[in-house]
Design a protein around this motif. Sequence first.
Motif, PDB file in Angstrom:
ATOM      1  N   VAL A 175      10.951   1.469  -4.337  1.00  0.00           N
ATOM      2  CA  VAL A 175      10.761   1.190  -2.904  1.00  0.00           C
ATOM      3  C   VAL A 175      10.172  -0.200  -2.716  1.00  0.00           C
ATOM      4  CG1 VAL A 175       9.645   1.922  -0.771  1.00  0.00           C
ATOM      5  CG2 VAL A 175      10.492   3.640  -2.372  1.00  0.00           C
ATOM      6  N   ARG A 176       9.185  -0.534  -3.529  1.00  0.00           N
ATOM      7  CA  ARG A 176       8.588  -1.878  -3.432  1.00  0.00           C
ATOM      8  C   ARG A 176       9.609  -2.970  -3.712  1.00  0.00           C
ATOM      9  NH1 ARG A 176       2.807  -0.800  -6.576  1.00  0.00           N
ATOM     10  NH2 ARG A 176       1.531  -0.381  -4.708  1.00  0.00           N
ATOM     11  N   ALA A 177      10.606  -2.655  -4.537  1.00  0.00           N
ATOM     12  CA  ALA A 177      11.638  -3.640  -4.885  1.00  0.00           C
ATOM     13  C   ALA A 177      12.701  -3.786  -3.801  1.00  0.00           C
ATOM     14  CB  ALA A 177      12.289  -3.262  -6.207  1.00  0.00           C
ATOM     15  N   GLY A 178      12.617  -2.940  -2.764  1.00  0.00           N
ATOM     16  CA  GLY A 178      13.536  -3.106  -1.643  1.00  0.00           C
ATOM     17  C   GLY A 178      14.396  -1.923  -1.279  1.00  0.00           C
ATOM     18  N   SER A 204      -2.418   6.335  11.216  1.00  0.00           N
ATOM     19  CA  SER A 204      -3.614   6.071  12.014  1.00  0.00           C
ATOM     20  C   SER A 204      -4.788   5.618  11.151  1.00  0.00           C
ATOM     21  CB  SER A 204      -4.013   7.325  12.807  1.00  0.00           C
ATOM     22  OG  SER A 204      -4.367   8.384  11.938  1.00  0.00           O
ATOM     23  N   THR A 205      -4.862   6.117   9.925  1.00  0.00           N
ATOM     24  CA  THR A 205      -5.975   5.766   9.045  1.00  0.00           C
ATOM     25  C   THR A 205      -5.763   4.417   8.375  1.00  0.00           C
ATOM     26  OG1 THR A 205      -6.322   8.114   8.580  1.00  0.00           O
ATOM     27  CG2 THR A 205      -7.388   6.559   7.102  1.00  0.00           C
ATOM     28  N   HIS A 206      -4.536   4.155   7.937  1.00  0.00           N
ATOM     29  CA  HIS A 206      -4.227   2.900   7.243  1.00  0.00           C
ATOM     30  C   HIS A 206      -2.912   2.340   7.781  1.00  0.00           C
ATOM     31  CE1 HIS A 206      -7.457   3.230   4.310  1.00  0.00           C
ATOM     32  NE2 HIS A 206      -7.142   4.488   4.158  1.00  0.00           N
ATOM     33  N   PRO A 207      -2.966   1.623   8.900  1.00  0.00           N
ATOM     34  CA  PRO A 207      -1.740   1.100   9.510  1.00  0.00           C
ATOM     35  C   PRO A 207      -1.018   0.068   8.643  1.00  0.00           C
ATOM     36  CG  PRO A 207      -3.712   0.280  10.629  1.00  0.00           C
ATOM     37  CD  PRO A 207      -4.166   1.336   9.704  1.00  0.00           C
ATOM     38  N   ASP A 208      -1.661  -0.401   7.561  1.00  0.00           N
ATOM     39  CA  ASP A 208      -1.015  -1.375   6.683  1.00  0.00           C
ATOM     40  C   ASP A 208      -0.168  -0.704   5.604  1.00  0.00           C
ATOM     41  OD1 ASP A 208      -3.311  -0.301   5.527  1.00  0.00           O
ATOM     42  OD2 ASP A 208      -3.693  -2.065   4.286  1.00  0.00           O
ATOM     43  N   THR A 209      -0.082   0.616   5.624  1.00  0.00           N
ATOM     44  CA  THR A 209       0.716   1.334   4.642  1.00  0.00           C
ATOM     45  C   THR A 209       2.192   0.960   4.778  1.00  0.00           C
ATOM     46  OG1 THR A 209      -0.799   3.212   4.595  1.00  0.00           O
ATOM     47  CG2 THR A 209       1.435   3.613   3.836  1.00  0.00           C
ATOM     48  N   ARG A 210       2.840   0.668   3.642  1.00  0.00           N
ATOM     49  CA  ARG A 210       4.250   0.298   3.665  1.00  0.00           C
ATOM     50  C   ARG A 210       5.139   1.290   2.925  1.00  0.00           C
ATOM     51  NH1 ARG A 210       5.124  -1.129   7.524  1.00  0.00           N
ATOM     52  NH2 ARG A 210       7.243  -1.547   6.828  1.00  0.00           N
ATOM     53  N   VAL A 211       4.576   1.967   1.904  1.00  0.00           N
ATOM     54  CA  VAL A 211       5.356   2.907   1.096  1.00  0.00           C
ATOM     55  C   VAL A 211       4.775   4.305   1.271  1.00  0.00           C
ATOM     56  CG1 VAL A 211       6.142   3.536  -1.216  1.00  0.00           C
ATOM     57  CG2 VAL A 211       5.853   1.119  -0.607  1.00  0.00           C
ATOM     58  N   ARG A 227       0.818  -1.204   0.000  1.00  0.00           N
ATOM     59  CA  ARG A 227       0.000   0.000   0.000  1.00  0.00           C
ATOM     60  C   ARG A 227       0.860   1.265   0.000  1.00  0.00           C
ATOM     61  NH1 ARG A 227      -5.139   1.485   0.922  1.00  0.00           N
ATOM     62  NH2 ARG A 227      -5.462   3.569   1.741  1.00  0.00           N
ATOM     63  N   VAL A 228       0.431   2.253  -0.800  1.00  0.00           N
ATOM     64  CA  VAL A 228       1.182   3.493  -0.984  1.00  0.00           C
ATOM     65  C   VAL A 228       0.324   4.692  -0.581  1.00  0.00           C
ATOM     66  CG1 VAL A 228       2.371   4.978  -2.640  1.00  0.00           C
ATOM     67  CG2 VAL A 228       2.437   2.488  -2.922  1.00  0.00           C
ATOM     68  N   VAL A 229       0.896   5.542   0.266  1.00  0.00           N
ATOM     69  CA  VAL A 229       0.249   6.805   0.631  1.00  0.00           C
ATOM     70  C   VAL A 229       1.201   7.940   0.267  1.00  0.00           C
ATOM     71  CG1 VAL A 229      -0.573   8.268   2.510  1.00  0.00           C
ATOM     72  CG2 VAL A 229      -1.168   5.855   2.468  1.00  0.00           C
ATOM     73  N   ALA A 230       0.659   8.968  -0.361  1.00  0.00           N
ATOM     74  CA  ALA A 230       1.448  10.151  -0.707  1.00  0.00           C
ATOM     75  C   ALA A 230       1.114  11.289   0.243  1.00  0.00           C
ATOM     76  CB  ALA A 230       1.163  10.575  -2.144  1.00  0.00           C
ATOM     77  N   LEU A 231       2.134  11.905   0.797  1.00  0.00           N
ATOM     78  CA  LEU A 231       1.980  13.056   1.687  1.00  0.00           C
ATOM     79  C   LEU A 231       2.339  14.312   0.912  1.00  0.00           C
ATOM     80  CD1 LEU A 231       3.915  11.633   4.787  1.00  0.00           C
ATOM     81  CD2 LEU A 231       1.555  11.133   4.068  1.00  0.00           C
ATOM     82  N   VAL A 232       1.482  15.328   1.008  1.00  0.00           N
ATOM     83  CA  VAL A 232       1.746  16.591   0.313  1.00  0.00           C
ATOM     84  C   VAL A 232       1.745  17.718   1.344  1.00  0.00           C
ATOM     85  CG1 VAL A 232       1.042  18.161  -1.531  1.00  0.00           C
ATOM     86  CG2 VAL A 232       0.584  15.700  -1.742  1.00  0.00           C
ATOM     87  N   PRO A 233       2.925  18.153   1.804  1.00  0.00           N
ATOM     88  CA  PRO A 233       2.986  19.273   2.750  1.00  0.00           C
ATOM     89  C   PRO A 233       2.706  20.578   2.009  1.00  0.00           C
ATOM     90  CG  PRO A 233       5.190  18.543   2.175  1.00  0.00           C
ATOM     91  CD  PRO A 233       4.245  17.605   1.485  1.00  0.00           C
ATOM     92  N   ALA A 234       1.534  21.144   2.234  1.00  0.00           N
ATOM     93  CA  ALA A 234       1.102  22.323   1.468  1.00  0.00           C
ATOM     94  C   ALA A 234       0.657  23.460   2.380  1.00  0.00           C
ATOM     95  CB  ALA A 234      -0.029  21.937   0.518  1.00  0.00           C
ATOM     96  N   ALA A 235       1.316  23.570   3.532  1.00  0.00           N
ATOM     97  CA  ALA A 235       0.923  24.599   4.500  1.00  0.00           C
ATOM     98  C   ALA A 235       1.738  25.872   4.376  1.00  0.00           C
ATOM     99  CB  ALA A 235       1.046  24.049   5.922  1.00  0.00           C
ATOM    100  N   GLN A 283      -3.737   6.469  -1.438  1.00  0.00           N
ATOM    101  CA  GLN A 283      -4.285   7.542  -0.619  1.00  0.00           C
ATOM    102  C   GLN A 283      -3.358   8.744  -0.670  1.00  0.00           C
ATOM    103  OE1 GLN A 283      -7.077   6.856   1.864  1.00  0.00           O
ATOM    104  NE2 GLN A 283      -7.272   9.059   1.911  1.00  0.00           N
ATOM    105  N   VAL A 284      -3.944   9.934  -0.612  1.00  0.00           N
ATOM    106  CA  VAL A 284      -3.163  11.164  -0.541  1.00  0.00           C
ATOM    107  C   VAL A 284      -3.566  11.902   0.726  1.00  0.00           C
ATOM    108  CG1 VAL A 284      -2.591  13.364  -1.629  1.00  0.00           C
ATOM    109  CG2 VAL A 284      -3.015  11.351  -3.055  1.00  0.00           C
ATOM    110  N   VAL A 285      -2.577  12.338   1.506  1.00  0.00           N
ATOM    111  CA  VAL A 285      -2.845  13.150   2.700  1.00  0.00           C
ATOM    112  C   VAL A 285      -2.178  14.502   2.491  1.00  0.00           C
ATOM    113  CG1 VAL A 285      -2.652  13.359   5.198  1.00  0.00           C
ATOM    114  CG2 VAL A 285      -2.893  11.087   4.150  1.00  0.00           C
ATOM    115  N   VAL A 286      -2.987  15.550   2.528  1.00  0.00           N
ATOM    116  CA  VAL A 286      -2.499  16.908   2.315  1.00  0.00           C
ATOM    117  C   VAL A 286      -2.455  17.649   3.647  1.00  0.00           C
ATOM    118  CG1 VAL A 286      -2.972  19.125   1.198  1.00  0.00           C
ATOM    119  CG2 VAL A 286      -3.408  16.986  -0.033  1.00  0.00           C
TER     120      VAL A 286
END
Length: 232
Positions: A128-131, A98-105, A6-14, A52-55
């Motif tokens: 990243v998935r390749a190691g 906290s929302t998706h504890p199974d996130t790996r990337v 699972r992949v989540v992208a963080l976008v710091p936009a503050a 998922q994207v978290v902004v």
Amino acid sequence: MAADARVVALVPAAGRGVRLGAPIPKALVPVCGAPLLVHAVRGLLAAGCVDQVVVAAPPDMVDVVVDALREFGPTVRVVPGGEERSDSVRLALDEAVSTHPDTRVVLVHDAARCFTPPEVIRAVVEAVRAGAPAVIPVLPVADTVKEVDSAGHVVATPDRSRLRVVQTPQGFDIDLLRRAHDQQDAPVTDDAGLVERLGEPVATVAGHPHALKITTPFDLVIAEALFSGAQL
């Protein structure tokens, strides 16, 4: 790591984007008909590998950012950001965990690099998935670079064949990124730099000229000229 981790992208936009000289936060400045942030999120999701994207938004403009991103539905979450970029990354990371504890990337992406091609995003995720525990997209340096002292005098000319311009998204194994931020002792603008301080390796993949960073009014004009007819 699993090929479908699972992949989540963080976008710091503050950030306020002072150098852009706009009366609104930089991430909300329009370019080619939409805010930088909307283009950035659209590009992340177009890559087809981001779940998922978290902004992280300016704390006093969370509702504005939520409204701007409404088209993406629950795939995009918005949290109040922090004083420094690294604070915003940490807050967005906490939300992702906290929302998706199974996130790996985890990807960390600048809204200002809103026209990053999907193939660059996919290359980072695949590495990243390749190691690879940490991965950054880079470009060779075209100009000669000088190191100068506090008086402005040249003290060295680095070998540009060994230098690279760093872009985003930067990708990480989630445990490594959390450890890097837990041990941070000063504000930073580059998450890979925190990983380097831990002595962990940082791999590279090919970046792309279209992943230019929109920081100044000149950059905005260039982006309008280049991408006004682009299909993202």
